[in-house]
Design an enzyme around this catalytic site. Sequence first.
Site, PDB file in Angstrom:
ATOM      1  N   ARG A  13      -5.916   3.470   1.383  1.00 20.36           N
ATOM      2  CA  ARG A  13      -4.681   3.035   2.032  1.00 20.36           C
ATOM      3  C   ARG A  13      -4.426   3.914   3.250  1.00 20.36           C
ATOM      4  NH1 ARG A  13      -5.293  -0.862  -0.345  1.00 20.36           N
ATOM      5  NH2 ARG A  13      -3.990  -1.906  -1.889  1.00 20.36           N
ATOM      6  N   GLU A  35      -1.233  -1.239   9.564  1.00 16.50           N
ATOM      7  CA  GLU A  35      -1.535  -2.587   9.065  1.00 16.50           C
ATOM      8  C   GLU A  35      -0.447  -3.123   8.144  1.00 16.50           C
ATOM      9  OE1 GLU A  35      -4.488  -3.102   5.767  1.00 16.50           O
ATOM     10  OE2 GLU A  35      -4.781  -0.980   6.075  1.00 16.50           O
ATOM     11  N   HIS A  92      -9.369  -3.973   6.873  1.00 22.39           N
ATOM     12  CA  HIS A  92      -9.116  -4.080   5.429  1.00 22.39           C
ATOM     13  C   HIS A  92      -9.952  -5.210   4.803  1.00 22.39           C
ATOM     14  CE1 HIS A  92      -5.863  -2.844   2.329  1.00 22.39           C
ATOM     15  NE2 HIS A  92      -6.979  -3.183   1.701  1.00 22.39           N
TER      16      HIS A  92
HETATM   17  P1  NAD Z   1      -8.626   3.248 -10.036  1.00 16.79           P
HETATM   18  O1  NAD Z   1      -7.241   3.326 -10.580  1.00 16.79           O
HETATM   19  O2  NAD Z   1      -9.714   2.735 -10.913  1.00 16.79           O
HETATM   20  O3  NAD Z   1      -9.092   4.695  -9.516  1.00 16.79           O
HETATM   21  C1  NAD Z   1      -8.257   5.541  -8.780  1.00 16.79           C
HETATM   22  C2  NAD Z   1      -8.601   6.973  -9.172  1.00 16.79           C
HETATM   23  O4  NAD Z   1      -7.843   7.840  -8.329  1.00 16.79           O
HETATM   24  C3  NAD Z   1      -8.236   7.298 -10.623  1.00 16.79           C
HETATM   25  O5  NAD Z   1      -9.357   7.831 -11.313  1.00 16.79           O
HETATM   26  C4  NAD Z   1      -7.120   8.332 -10.478  1.00 16.79           C
HETATM   27  O6  NAD Z   1      -7.136   9.306 -11.519  1.00 16.79           O
HETATM   28  C5  NAD Z   1      -7.440   8.954  -9.134  1.00 16.79           C
HETATM   29  N1  NAD Z   1      -6.326   9.647  -8.486  1.00 16.79           N
HETATM   30  C6  NAD Z   1      -5.005   9.358  -8.538  1.00 16.79           C
HETATM   31  N2  NAD Z   1      -4.315  10.244  -7.805  1.00 16.79           N
HETATM   32  C7  NAD Z   1      -5.215  11.109  -7.285  1.00 16.79           C
HETATM   33  C8  NAD Z   1      -5.100  12.259  -6.444  1.00 16.79           C
HETATM   34  N3  NAD Z   1      -3.925  12.687  -6.001  1.00 16.79           N
HETATM   35  N4  NAD Z   1      -6.240  12.895  -6.088  1.00 16.79           N
HETATM   36  C9  NAD Z   1      -7.461  12.457  -6.525  1.00 16.79           C
HETATM   37  N5  NAD Z   1      -7.613  11.392  -7.336  1.00 16.79           N
HETATM   38  C10 NAD Z   1      -6.504  10.721  -7.702  1.00 16.79           C
HETATM   39  O7  NAD Z   1      -8.525   2.388  -8.708  1.00 16.79           O
HETATM   40  P2  NAD Z   1      -9.723   1.671  -7.903  1.00 16.79           P
HETATM   41  O8  NAD Z   1      -9.873   0.282  -8.390  1.00 16.79           O
HETATM   42  O9  NAD Z   1     -10.889   2.575  -7.893  1.00 16.79           O
HETATM   43  O10 NAD Z   1      -9.054   1.579  -6.448  1.00 16.79           O
HETATM   44  C11 NAD Z   1      -8.726   2.783  -5.740  1.00 16.79           C
HETATM   45  C12 NAD Z   1      -7.901   2.449  -4.526  1.00 16.79           C
HETATM   46  O11 NAD Z   1      -8.705   1.729  -3.600  1.00 16.79           O
HETATM   47  C13 NAD Z   1      -6.711   1.513  -4.777  1.00 16.79           C
HETATM   48  O12 NAD Z   1      -5.570   2.227  -5.199  1.00 16.79           O
HETATM   49  C14 NAD Z   1      -6.502   0.851  -3.450  1.00 16.79           C
HETATM   50  O13 NAD Z   1      -5.564   1.587  -2.695  1.00 16.79           O
HETATM   51  C15 NAD Z   1      -7.862   0.950  -2.780  1.00 16.79           C
HETATM   52  N6  NAD Z   1      -8.493  -0.346  -2.573  1.00 16.79           N
HETATM   53  C16 NAD Z   1      -8.884  -0.682  -1.309  1.00 16.79           C
HETATM   54  C17 NAD Z   1      -9.486  -1.903  -1.075  1.00 16.79           C
HETATM   55  C18 NAD Z   1      -9.945  -2.293   0.303  1.00 16.79           C
HETATM   56  O14 NAD Z   1     -10.047  -3.490   0.580  1.00 16.79           O
HETATM   57  N7  NAD Z   1     -10.273  -1.358   1.169  1.00 16.79           N
HETATM   58  C19 NAD Z   1      -9.688  -2.807  -2.134  1.00 16.79           C
HETATM   59  C20 NAD Z   1      -9.325  -2.423  -3.402  1.00 16.79           C
HETATM   60  C21 NAD Z   1      -8.720  -1.193  -3.615  1.00 16.79           C
END
Ligand code: NAD
Length: 313
Positions: free
Chosen positions: A231, A260, A286
């Site tokens: 994000r 965005e 994105h």
């Molecule tokens: P997920 O919940 O499986 O994994 C997120 C991980 O981040 C977890 O293991 C959590 O413990 C960890 N975390 C939380 N706070 C943290 C911190 N302060 N420092 C380090 N680690 C921390 O989620 P995911 O499915 O892997 O998705 C991750 C992120 O990717 C989403 O939250 C979303 O913002 C982003 N995303 C982006 C796109 C894109 O199109 N670019 C698509 C999907 C998701």
Amino acid sequence: MKALIIDNVSPMIPETLRSHGVEVRIEVMPGAEVIKEIIPDYDILIMRVVPPIDRAILERAKNLKVIAVCSVGTEHIDHACAAEKGILIMNAAMGSTNAVAELTMCKLLELNRHTMRAHREVVEDGIWEKNHFKGHELKGQTLGIIGIGRIGSRVAELATAFGMKIIACDPYLTKEEIAARGAEKKELNELLAEADCVTMHLPLSKDSENMISYEQIDRMKPGAILLNMSRGGHVDEDALAYGLKSGKLGGLGMDVIKDEVGDLTGGDKLYSPVFEAGGEFVVSPHIGAVTAEAQNKIGRIISSQLIEALHLE
Ligand code: NAD
């Protein structure tokens, strides 16, 4: 029942809803003002991450029962207000895992091998000069993953296949859990100091907002590559511009930027200080989840969740 779809989502979703007697209106990117105007008529709002669904919109959403987000993050919605109004928020957490991880590898490879810059120099400038594009191999480099959940774990798997060493910072996982995902657990500062490339895959929260700023960039190895694939709010874009201009960052890849989430349909021009910083920079709008496979998977997940939550017959 009526559903409003405000982004390009899998056709499976309107098809499923219509087959269950739901009236569906598709209005791609109508902008916050239009949504505010038309939302009172709808029971279901289907979207991705734009625009922010704030109190001003939710106050008018008198029939709204569900907001279905065809993505992972739901930080763009005022959760407290939605809860007050009994509006259920659902997402498609597993739908885009592999798609985002593959895009991450794409940016890692690009920033190490410069194929876009090489392409432009050949086609636009008519120059055929291999010596302008000496790159690096991923094999042997250390990749630092911030947030090793679903996407981060898949990135670890793919990067391991390229011969990278994986370290990860995730305060919510133990050393053993991180080891089971193929990485060595590090604190954020250690990871920044040791990694050749750093990639971010964590949810946006008060803790993680602007977690990469001037101080963190200064802690990175000179010439290190940074990717923000989660994000825009995770990084201070002025600090990233400083990183690129000073050469402290050897490359920057982003699939998200702060601007965005603004309501750009009003005509504001998209802006980030990194656009003007020069250096090795690649950005995409994105598109992490934008593959046919991910959209189909998200379509299936959201359709079945809607049927279950709304008891559609
Ligand atoms: P997920 O919940 O499986 O994994 C997120 C991980 O981040 C977890 O293991 C959590 O413990 C960890 N975390 C939380 N706070 C943290 C911190 N302060 N420092 C380090 N680690 C921390 O989620 P995911 O499915 O892997 O998705 C991750 C992120 O990717 C989403 O939250 C979303 O913002 C982003 N995303 C982006 C796109 C894109 O199109 N670019 C698509 C999907 C998701």
